[in-house]
Write an enzyme that holds these catalytic residues in place. Structure first.
Site, PDB file in Angstrom:
ATOM      1  N   HIS A 284      -7.288   0.639  -6.422  1.00 57.90           N
ATOM      2  CA  HIS A 284      -7.484  -0.226  -5.242  1.00 57.90           C
ATOM      3  C   HIS A 284      -8.117  -1.537  -5.724  1.00 57.90           C
ATOM      4  O   HIS A 284      -9.284  -1.836  -5.433  1.00 57.90           O
ATOM      5  CB  HIS A 284      -8.386   0.498  -4.231  1.00 57.90           C
TER       6      HIS A 284
ATOM      7  N   ASP B 105     -17.247   6.951  -1.789  1.00 55.75           N
ATOM      8  CA  ASP B 105     -16.049   6.816  -0.955  1.00 55.75           C
ATOM      9  C   ASP B 105     -15.802   8.186  -0.331  1.00 55.75           C
ATOM     10  O   ASP B 105     -16.448   9.188  -0.706  1.00 55.75           O
ATOM     11  CB  ASP B 105     -14.865   6.371  -1.847  1.00 55.75           C
TER      12      ASP B 105
ATOM     13  N   CYS C 261     -16.279   1.341   0.492  1.00 56.82           N
ATOM     14  CA  CYS C 261     -15.111   0.521   0.832  1.00 56.82           C
ATOM     15  C   CYS C 261     -14.731   0.635   2.303  1.00 56.82           C
ATOM     16  O   CYS C 261     -14.040  -0.237   2.828  1.00 56.82           O
ATOM     17  CB  CYS C 261     -13.938   0.891  -0.066  1.00 56.82           C
TER      18      CYS C 261
ATOM     19  N   ARG D 237     -13.304  -9.048   1.542  1.00 54.17           N
ATOM     20  CA  ARG D 237     -11.890  -8.781   1.276  1.00 54.17           C
ATOM     21  C   ARG D 237     -11.075 -10.026   1.633  1.00 54.17           C
ATOM     22  O   ARG D 237     -10.167 -10.427   0.918  1.00 54.17           O
ATOM     23  CB  ARG D 237     -11.389  -7.592   2.120  1.00 54.17           C
TER      24      ARG D 237
ATOM     25  N   GLN E  78     -10.052  -4.146  -3.478  1.00 55.39           N
ATOM     26  CA  GLN E  78     -11.355  -3.673  -3.018  1.00 55.39           C
ATOM     27  C   GLN E  78     -12.442  -4.006  -4.031  1.00 55.39           C
ATOM     28  O   GLN E  78     -13.528  -4.484  -3.679  1.00 55.39           O
ATOM     29  CB  GLN E  78     -11.290  -2.140  -2.801  1.00 55.39           C
TER      30      GLN E  78
ATOM     31  N   ARG F   5       0.881  -1.180   0.000  1.00 58.30           N
ATOM     32  CA  ARG F   5       0.000   0.000   0.000  1.00 58.30           C
ATOM     33  C   ARG F   5       0.909   1.218   0.000  1.00 58.30           C
ATOM     34  O   ARG F   5       1.705   1.412   0.929  1.00 58.30           O
ATOM     35  CB  ARG F   5      -0.910   0.003   1.236  1.00 58.30           C
TER      36      ARG F   5
HETATM   37  N1  NVA Z   1      -9.987   6.422  -1.428  1.00 62.58           N
HETATM   38  C1  NVA Z   1      -9.608   6.054  -0.078  1.00 62.58           C
HETATM   39  C2  NVA Z   1      -9.810   4.587   0.152  1.00 62.58           C
HETATM   40  C3  NVA Z   1      -9.461   4.100   1.531  1.00 62.58           C
HETATM   41  C4  NVA Z   1      -9.616   2.629   1.693  1.00 62.58           C
HETATM   42  C5  NVA Z   1      -8.166   6.457   0.151  1.00 62.58           C
HETATM   43  O1  NVA Z   1      -7.341   6.253  -0.742  1.00 62.58           O
HETATM   44  O2  NVA Z   1      -7.868   6.981   1.224  1.00 62.58           O
HETATM   45  N1   CP Z   2     -11.206  -0.398   2.423  1.00 64.75           N
HETATM   46  C1   CP Z   2      -9.926  -0.456   2.881  1.00 64.75           C
HETATM   47  O1   CP Z   2      -8.985  -0.692   2.125  1.00 64.75           O
HETATM   48  O2   CP Z   2      -9.808  -0.271   4.220  1.00 64.75           O
HETATM   49  P1   CP Z   2      -8.458  -0.022   5.029  1.00 64.75           P
HETATM   50  O3   CP Z   2      -7.935   1.336   4.658  1.00 64.75           O
HETATM   51  O4   CP Z   2      -8.881  -0.101   6.474  1.00 64.75           O
HETATM   52  O5   CP Z   2      -7.471  -1.103   4.683  1.00 64.75           O
END
Ligand code: NVA
Ligand code: CP
Length: 304
Positions: free
Chosen positions: A131, A220, A260, A288, A134, A104
């Site tokens: 992502h 989101d 998500c 997930r 997801q 990540r």
């Molecule tokens: N769009 C959000 C998703 C978090 C799971 C982010 O990137 O922070």
């Molecule tokens: N939806 C998701 O990826 O959640 P986290 O940021 O908690 O991993």
């Protein structure tokens, strides 16, 4: 055998995704009935986090252990990754000591550079651009509740972010439609989403028009991780892009709602919607675990 990575949704073809969904359903059933299934015993997953996470860390770590393997968590705060070691060097070393890596991070180019220097499969656990894990879970959840997603309409309301881009790619791979509504200035960038064309998505100025007759309404956070400096401005710009009960009423009667997570009730979604009868957010989060177990099995063992 060539190494298969999952850096964006369209790294896998339709038949591979469908195979992963089949395996996820089987793995989920086994897990729910306490049947031990350890195809990845002695395999090690390394998870690298440059951003916060609850679901992604938990589902990958628990998932690998449930498949008989082990998982190691690294973050930028207390590893050399945060002290400027080149991504290419880190990839060489980490991939000699592990069997599969999940990352990540910020720019997609970071994960691509890692993968280019890795001896083992690399999975995108979220970047600024995509992502993919997801959306695997989201579509698996849709199929569980409503059957095939082919030809269906997904309404995306809000920011054209990493999750939105991945929905758009998935629509091309699995042949469904995405109706997107973003505030002016936040529109989809097809190049950033890495789309083949524009025939699987349509943009709407008014979020109500995007939601009309949709089979699934999803949104989101207005500000994604890494963009916190824009928070105040975004709160103003996105104020009319909340998924509320009126919006769910204009969608199909049996439309699902997905997010998500983590969510901000009263911002991108009204509490009545996320906690209401259309919402499948807890199934979505749980899935997930199951789809990522199927994904790791596929990337490491191929079709079993
Ligand atoms: N769009 C959000 C998703 C978090 C799971 C982010 O990137 O922070
Ligand atoms: N939806 C998701 O990826 O959640 P986290 O940021 O908690 O991993």
């Amino acid at each position: 055998m060539t190494i298969k990575h999952f850096l964006q949704f369209n790294d896998l073809a339709r038949d591979e995704i469908e195979y992963i969904f089949e395996r996820a359903a089987w793995i989920k059933t086994q897990f729910k009935s306490y049947q031990q299934y350890w195809p990845l015993s002695d395999r090690t997953l390394v998870m690298i986090f440059e951003k916060a996470s609850t679901r992604t860390r938990l589902s990958f770590e628990a998932g690998m252990q449930q498949l008989g393997g082990s998982a190691i968590y690294l973050n930028t705060r207390d590893s050399q990754l945060g002290r400027g070691e080149p991504v290419e060097d880190a990839a060489q070393v980490i991939s000699r000591m592990s069997d599969i890596v999940m990352i990540r991070t910020f720019e997609q180019s970071i994960i691509e550079r890692f993968a280019a220097n890795s001896r083992v499969p690399v999975i995108n656990g979220l970047t600024n651009e995509y992502h993919p894990c997801q959306i695997l879970a989201d579509i698996f959840t849709f199929i569980e509740h409503r059957g095939s997603i082919q030809g269906k309409t997904v309404a995306w309301i809000g920011d054209s972010n990493n999750v939105c881009n991945t929905w758009l790619q998935a629509a091309e791979v699995l042949d469904f439609n995405v109706h997107v509504s973003t505030p002016p200035g936040y529109e989809v960038e097809p190049e950033r989403a890495n789309l083949y064309g524009t025939d699987h998505f349509e943009e709407f100025k008014d979020p109500m028009d995007a939601a009309r007759d949709a089979d699934l309404v999803t949104t989101d956070v207005w500000t994604s991780m890494g963009f916190e400096a824009e928070n105040e401005e975004r709160r103003k710009d996105f104020a009319d892009w909340q998924v509320d009960e009126d919006m769910m009423r204009i969608a199909k009667k049996d439309a699902l709602f997905m997010h998500c997570l983590p969510a901000h009730r009263g911002e991108e979604v009204a509490a009545e919607v996320i906690d209401g009868p259309h919402s499948v957010v807890w199934d979505e989060a749980e899935n997930r675990l199951h789809v990522q177990k199927a994904l790791m099995e596929y990337l490491l063992l191929g079709k079993v």
